[in-house]
Scaffold this motif. Structure first.
Motif, mmCIF file in Angstrom:
data_model
loop_
_atom_site.group_PDB
_atom_site.id
_atom_site.type_symbol
_atom_site.label_atom_id
_atom_site.label_comp_id
_atom_site.label_asym_id
_atom_site.label_seq_id
_atom_site.Cartn_x
_atom_site.Cartn_y
_atom_site.Cartn_z
ATOM 1 N N ARG A 94 -18.795 23.900 44.703
ATOM 2 C CA ARG A 94 -17.940 23.183 45.653
ATOM 3 C C ARG A 94 -17.505 24.099 46.780
ATOM 4 O O ARG A 94 -17.338 25.299 46.556
ATOM 5 C CB ARG A 94 -16.674 22.690 44.935
ATOM 6 C CG ARG A 94 -16.907 21.609 43.915
ATOM 7 C CD ARG A 94 -15.636 21.335 43.119
ATOM 8 N NE ARG A 94 -15.383 22.362 42.126
ATOM 9 C CZ ARG A 94 -14.190 22.695 41.647
ATOM 10 N NH1 ARG A 94 -13.094 22.082 42.104
ATOM 11 N NH2 ARG A 94 -14.066 23.632 40.742
ATOM 12 N N ASN A 119 -14.116 18.965 52.323
ATOM 13 C CA ASN A 119 -14.379 19.336 50.932
ATOM 14 C C ASN A 119 -15.697 18.736 50.488
ATOM 15 O O ASN A 119 -15.935 17.558 50.747
ATOM 16 C CB ASN A 119 -13.331 18.692 50.016
ATOM 17 C CG ASN A 119 -12.092 19.519 49.888
ATOM 18 O OD1 ASN A 119 -12.033 20.405 49.064
ATOM 19 N ND2 ASN A 119 -11.111 19.244 50.729
ATOM 20 N N VAL A 120 -16.498 19.503 49.792
ATOM 21 C CA VAL A 120 -17.615 18.878 49.088
ATOM 22 C C VAL A 120 -17.520 19.209 47.610
ATOM 23 O O VAL A 120 -17.171 20.320 47.227
ATOM 24 C CB VAL A 120 -19.006 19.269 49.621
ATOM 25 C CG1 VAL A 120 -19.258 18.645 50.973
ATOM 26 C CG2 VAL A 120 -19.197 20.767 49.667
ATOM 27 N N THR A 121 -17.797 18.196 46.808
ATOM 28 C CA THR A 121 -17.744 18.386 45.362
ATOM 29 C C THR A 121 -19.165 18.353 44.804
ATOM 30 O O THR A 121 -20.129 18.395 45.551
ATOM 31 C CB THR A 121 -16.884 17.293 44.720
ATOM 32 O OG1 THR A 121 -17.432 16.037 45.109
ATOM 33 C CG2 THR A 121 -15.455 17.385 45.210
ATOM 34 N N GLU A 165 -14.839 24.261 50.468
ATOM 35 C CA GLU A 165 -13.849 23.633 51.336
ATOM 36 C C GLU A 165 -13.678 24.507 52.563
ATOM 37 O O GLU A 165 -13.568 25.729 52.450
ATOM 38 C CB GLU A 165 -12.508 23.529 50.591
ATOM 39 C CG GLU A 165 -11.394 22.969 51.462
ATOM 40 C CD GLU A 165 -10.053 22.854 50.738
ATOM 41 O OE1 GLU A 165 -9.982 23.233 49.548
ATOM 42 O OE2 GLU A 165 -9.084 22.421 51.374
ATOM 43 N N ASN A 206 -24.951 18.689 50.900
ATOM 44 C CA ASN A 206 -23.495 18.776 51.005
ATOM 45 C C ASN A 206 -23.057 19.905 51.939
ATOM 46 O O ASN A 206 -22.225 19.715 52.826
ATOM 47 C CB ASN A 206 -22.880 19.005 49.623
ATOM 48 C CG ASN A 206 -22.992 17.777 48.741
ATOM 49 O OD1 ASN A 206 -23.127 16.657 49.235
ATOM 50 N ND2 ASN A 206 -22.962 17.979 47.439
#
Lengths: 343, 343, 343, 343
Positions: free
Chosen positions: A242, A253-255, A244, A131
Motif C-alpha cells: 500500500r 491512498n492505494v490499498t 499514500e 495502483n
C-alpha cells in the motif's frame, strides 16, 4: 513490422515470465533462451512456445549480431559482468533488480552502459503496477499539491528460506529497495537522509545473519517532504502493498488488490478474501507492462521508463539505511560520497 | 441512588460539552459551574439545563463539602495549581490534557493527587473512541498476536490560529501527545526511544516559533515492537484519524468515520463525503463515554480508565520527541531522568 | 423561551426513547407520561428524569389545557381513537406507525386532524436517518438526474415472536410499510402500481397466519420510474438497511452502519464487525432528529416533516401489495378507490 | 502433447478475442479463421499471430477433418445453421450467445448436437468471472445456507446504436439473458415464473421498436427462492455488474471491479475511479478462462461448463419475461410448453 529480437539469460521463474510476456507482443521475438542448467525440460518448455534456440552458452547469445536486446534474469552476482559484456556487444539490456549488492560495481556497470551508448532498463516492476501508476499520475498532475508525506507499506506473506537470508544483502537491499525506488518514483524527488530502525520479531535466523525482519525507515526528501516505509518479512494475511501520498491539496491512498470483491456476511461477521498472495499474482500485469514499455521504447526511441540511474539511487538509499540501522543515527546520502563498500 | 456532585471549572467549549454529557447521566449532578468570565450568557445557558449555581469564584466550589468531584476545563497553565488545590480539598479530579507543559509541574500535581488519596482522570478522549477501543480489544485478546508494528496517522483539518502556535507547546506536546498516549494504549507497552523528523510545509509561522507543522516520529517499545506516528496540521479533506496494529497473527486497521455511507457514482467518478470534520464531531461519543466511565469508576471503586501516570508518560515521550527533532538523533526516554525543563 | 409541553401516552420502549430524546431539547418539556400499566417502576424511571406526573389516566392528560402536544406510543389499535380524542382537544400529535391496520379508520383519523386544525406527525423514523437523508438530498438537488430505478433492501436480524405475527398485519403492513414510505420519500413521487411476491423461507408460523417472511415487491411510479423492495424477517448477519437511487446522471448507494471501522486481517481472511444490530442502534440518532424537528416545526410554524397523508399513502401501497401477493397479479392503487377492508 | 485444432468462424471483435486467448494455450491451435469479409487486414492480423489459414469459406473449415472444434462468432442469425452443419461434421462447438432469437430453432440446434454426439459450449462468459465464481462457490459449499433471495444488477455504460435496437431481440433476450443465466448459475435452480416491468427512460427509440431500456424482473425459483434482476441500457458511471445471494446462513455480495484501488481525498470529497468500462475490460479474464475450460474439457472428457441446455433455459426465461412485460402479468415457464414463436 520491425521486431526486437531478444535473448534471455536465466530461465528461472522470472526469466520464464518475461519470455511468456514477450511472446504476447507482436513487436518482440524471443530468439533464444540460455540457462546454466538448460536441459530437456527447458527445451520442451521452449518448444511449446516456438522458441527454438535453447543453450547453456550465454556468450554466443550475447555475441549474436541478430539479437538486439538481452534480458538478464540470472543470479544477482552475474548481473554486472553480463551487463558489461552485453553493453560491449552493443546490446540493449533489461536487467533484474538489484543490479548488484556493491555500489562500486553497479557504478561500473552503469559506466559501461553509458560508454557503449546502449539502453538499460532495471526491473523495478512495481513502477508498472496499475495502483502505483495512478498515484504517480495524480501527484504529477498536481492533484495532491505539494507533497508533504509519503507512506509506503510493504510486507511479504512469508519470510525467505534460511539459505537465502545470508546471501540476500539484508532487508534494506533485498526487500526495501523496491520501496526506496517507489518513494523516488511517486514523488519525483531525491532522498537526502534516512533513519532506519530494525527489529527481529519473526525469526531469530535474521539476527544470526546480522539482519532484521521488521523495519521502519523515515526519509527526508530534497524538496522538503518526509517519508516513511515499513517492511515486514511476514504478514500472515498475505502480500501487503500500500502507499499514500499526502500533500497540500489532498491525499491519495492505494490499498491491496484482491482476487474478488465478494463480501460474505454471516452471524460471525463480514468477511472478504485475503489480498492476492504474492508478487507473481499482484504484479502479474505489471510484468506485462514493464516488458511492453521496454520494447516500445526501443522501437520508438523514447527514454526507458526505469534506468540504471534509478538502480544506483535506490542502492544508495539502501546502503544509507543499512548504515543508519547499524549506527542508530540518521545518515545523509551525501556521506556515502566515496563509499564503495559491499553492502 | 447515590449521585456524584460535580463542580466544573472553565465554561469554554469543552467545559460545556462535559456539562451536557454529565446531565445525561442519572448518577451525576452538575452542582456548579465556574468561569473567570461568567456572565448573563453563561447563567442563561446553565438555567436552561437546570444548573443553578454559576460563579466566577472557583475557590468556593473547590471548598464546598457537598461537591465530590471537580472537572478542570480551564486553560492549561491553571491545571497544576487547581489539581493541587482540589486534591488538598479531597476532591476527585477530571483534568483536561495536557496537565502542563512542564514535566516537573506535572509530577508535582501527581504527587499531590497520590498524597491526598484522591482519584484523577486525564482527558485523553481518544481512548474512548469506538474504533480505537475495538483495536485495543483485539490486541488485548490476542487476535493480533505479538505486536510488531504500530502505525498512527493523525492530521487536523486546519492549523490553529497564529496566536495559539506560540503558546501551544509545539506539535509534539500539543498535538502528537494524543498519539503518544494512543501508542501506549493500543500496545499496553512503554516507549523506550523516539526519533522525530519535523518539517514546515504548511505555514512559515510555525518556523517562527521554532515549531513544525508536519512530523514523523518513530518509536521503539520496551517489548521490542516498532511504531510510527505521522502528524499534519492541515489535511484539506478533514480530520484524519487512523491506526493500525500489525502483529504475528494479523493486522487491525481502523479508518475514519464519515457522516454517512453514501457512495455517489457519476460520469466523473465515484464519490463519498469527507470524514467527520474535527474532534468535536469525531469524538462526540467518546466524550460521553469518558465522562460516564469516570462517574461509574468513582461509584464502583474500580480504577479510572486513564490516570495521571498516563499523562506523565505521554508528556515524557513528547519531550523526548522534541529533543530528538532539535538534535536530529534518536532519544531514549531514560535520558530524561532528571530533566525538568519546560517543553 | 417558549416550551412545548408534552404528554406521552404509552411508556413502552419507544415511549421511553421519545421521552429521553425530548428531555435533551431545551424547547420541550415532558409534562406527563401515562401508561395502562403505570406502577412504581415507571414512577422511579420518571423521577430520575424529573418527570413528575405519571398516571394511568390518559384522558386527563389529553384534556389538560397546559399540554400542547401528545405523543401516541401505545398499541396500534388505540392510535385512531387517541388521535381523534387528542385532535378534538386541540392538541398537536405525534403518532407511531402504523396509524392503523384499517385504511378507513386511518382516513377517519386524518379527517379529524384536518377538521380540528391540529398538526400530526407520523413516526416514520427512517426519514431522519443520516444515510437516507443524504440520498434524498442528492435526488432533490438533481445530482442523480431523472430517477430510473429505486432499490430498497430491508431485513430484520430476527423474526418477531409468534404471538406478534398474528396481530402484526402481515409483512407488507408491519415491515415493508417503512420501505413504501422510503420509496415515496426518496423519489418525491407517488406509487401507481405494485406487484408483490412472497415466500415462506424462515418459519412455517408465517404461513399459518397467511403471512410470508420473505418478499419482493416491484413498484411503478407515477413519473415513470421503477422500484423494487426486498424484505426478509431474518438476516443472520444483522439489520440490513440499504437503498439505491439510480438515474440519468448517476447513482447513489447507501450501505449499513457499523459499530466501528476496524478491518481485521488474519490468515483466515479479512473481517469486519456486523452492522449495528437493530433499529434502536441504527436509528438512534434518527429518533433524536425526528423528535427535534417535530418540536421545531411546532414552534416555527413550518410544516411537519411527515404527515398523516404520508401514513395514508404508505398504508395504501401496503394494502395493494397484500392484494397483489394474494392474487398473484399487479395491483394499481387506483383499484383501492373505495376499498376499506381491514388489511 | 495432444492439441485441439480450432476453426474460428467470424473475425469480429469477439472472434479475435477468442483467437488471442486460444493462442495463449499450449493445448490449442488456431488452425483457421474465416470471415465473410476476410481481406488483407485480417490476413495481416492473422499472420502476426502465426495463423496461416484465412478464408471467406466457412464450409471448407467445417469440413476439414484436421479441425476438431469450431468457434461460432458470426452474427446471431447464422448460429443455428452453423451449429447444425458443424455437428453433422462431427465437430465440437463453441457458440456465442444467444444461440438464436427463436426457441424452436434453438431446440433444433440442440437436437442436432445431441443426435451427432458432439459437445457444445455456449458463450455465457459471465459464469467465468472471478467474482461470480466466488459467489457460486460459496452457495455451492453451503456458506449461504438455503437461498432466499437472489439479486442481480446489470447495467451497460451506453445504449446500443439505434440500428442494433431493432434486431437485438429486445432487452430481455439481448441483455437480460445473461442475468437469467446468472440466476440459474448462482442458485443451481430453475426459474418457474417471472414478472417483468419495463420502462423507457433513456431513449424513445426503444419504444419505437416495442422495446424498453429499463427493466425489473422478479423470479420465482422451483426450490422456493425469490429473485430480482434490474437492467438499464445506460449507467453513466460505467458498467455495473453486481450480484447478491441471501440465504439462511448469510449473504454474499459482489461489487464492480475497478481499474485501481486509489482513493483520492480532497477538499471536495473522497473520490475513486469508475468501474472497468464495459464487458471487454470487466470480463477480459473471464473470456480467457471460458476458452481454457472448453479446451480442457474436450481434452479430459469432463463435461463442458455451460451447455446447450443452459442456452435453452435462459432463452425460455427471456421469452417468458417478454410475454410478462407485454401482458402485465406473471408468466409461468410451463405456459411456454409448445410455444415456438420468435421472440
Amino acid at each position: 513490422m520491425k521486431k526486437i529480437k531478444i535473448g534471455i539469460i536465466g530461465a528461472g521463474r522470472i526469466g520464464k515470465i518475461h519470455a511468456d510476456n514477450l511472446l504476447r507482443l507482436p513487436e518482440a521475438e524471443v530468439a533464444a533462451i540460455t540457462d546454466l542448467f538448460a536441459g530437456p525440460e527447458l527445451a520442451a518448455w521452449a518448444a511449446a512456445r516456438g522458441i527454438t534456440r535453447v543453450t547453456r552458452d550465454s556468450d554466443s547469445i550475447i555475441a549474436d549480431p541478430d539479437i538486439h536486446a538481452i534480458f538478464i534474469c540470472s543470479s544477482t552476482d552475474t548481473h554486472v559482468p553480463l551487463i558489461i559484456q552485453a553493453a560491449a556487444a552493443g546490446k540493449h539490456i533489461f536487467c533484474e533488480k538489484p543490479v548488484s549488492l556493491d555500489l562500486t560495481q553497479t557504478e561500473e556497470a552503469m559506466e559501461a552502459v553509458k560508454r557503449e551508448g546502449v539502453q538499460l532498463q532495471v526491473g523495478f516492476n512495481r513502477r508498472f503496477d496499475h495502483n502505483f501508476r495512478r498515484v504517480r499520475e495524480l501527484v504529477e498532475t498536481g492533484a495532491v499539491g505539494d507533497t508533504h508525506i509519503v507512506k509506503i507499506t510493504s510486507r511479504d506473506p512469508n519470510p525467505p528460506h534460511a539459505d537465502y537470508i545470508k546471501v540476500s544483502g539484508g532487508i534494506y537491499m533485498d526487500m526495501m529497495i523496491h520501496d526506496f525506488d517507489m518513494a523516488r518514483f511517486l514523488t519525483g524527488d531525491e532522498v537526502e537522509e534516512v533513519f532506519a530502525q530494525g527489529a527481529v520479531r519473526i525469526d531469530p535466523a535474521f539476527a544470526e545473519h546480522d539482519d532484521v525482519d521488521t523495519a521502519i525507515v523515515t526519509l527526508k526528501f530534497r524538496g522538503g517532504a518526509l517519508g516513511v516505509i515499513d517492511n515486514s518479512r511476514q504478514a500472515v494475511y498475505g502480500y501487503d502493498q500500500r502507499v499514500e501520498v499526502f500533500g497540500s491539496k489532498g491525499s491519495v491512498n492505494v490499498t491491496n488488490d484482491h482476487p474478488n470483491t465478494a463480501e460474505i456476511s454471516t452471524s460471525a461477521g463480514i468477511m472478504r478474501d485475503k489480498p492476492l498472495h504474492f508478487f507473481l499474482e499482484r504484479y502479474n500485469e505489471a510484468y506485462v507492462l514493464e516488458t511492453r514499455l521496454f520494447i516500445e521504447s526501443l522501437l520508438s526511441g523514447k527514454p526507458l521508463p526505469v534506468t540504471g540511474h534509478d538502480a544506483l539511487q535506490a542502492e544508495r538509499i539502501a546502503l544509507a539505511a543499512k548504515l543508519s540501522s547499524r549506527s542508530n543515527r540518521p545518515v545523509k546520502l551525501s556521506e556515502l560520497g566515496g563509499v564503495t563498500c559491499q553492502i
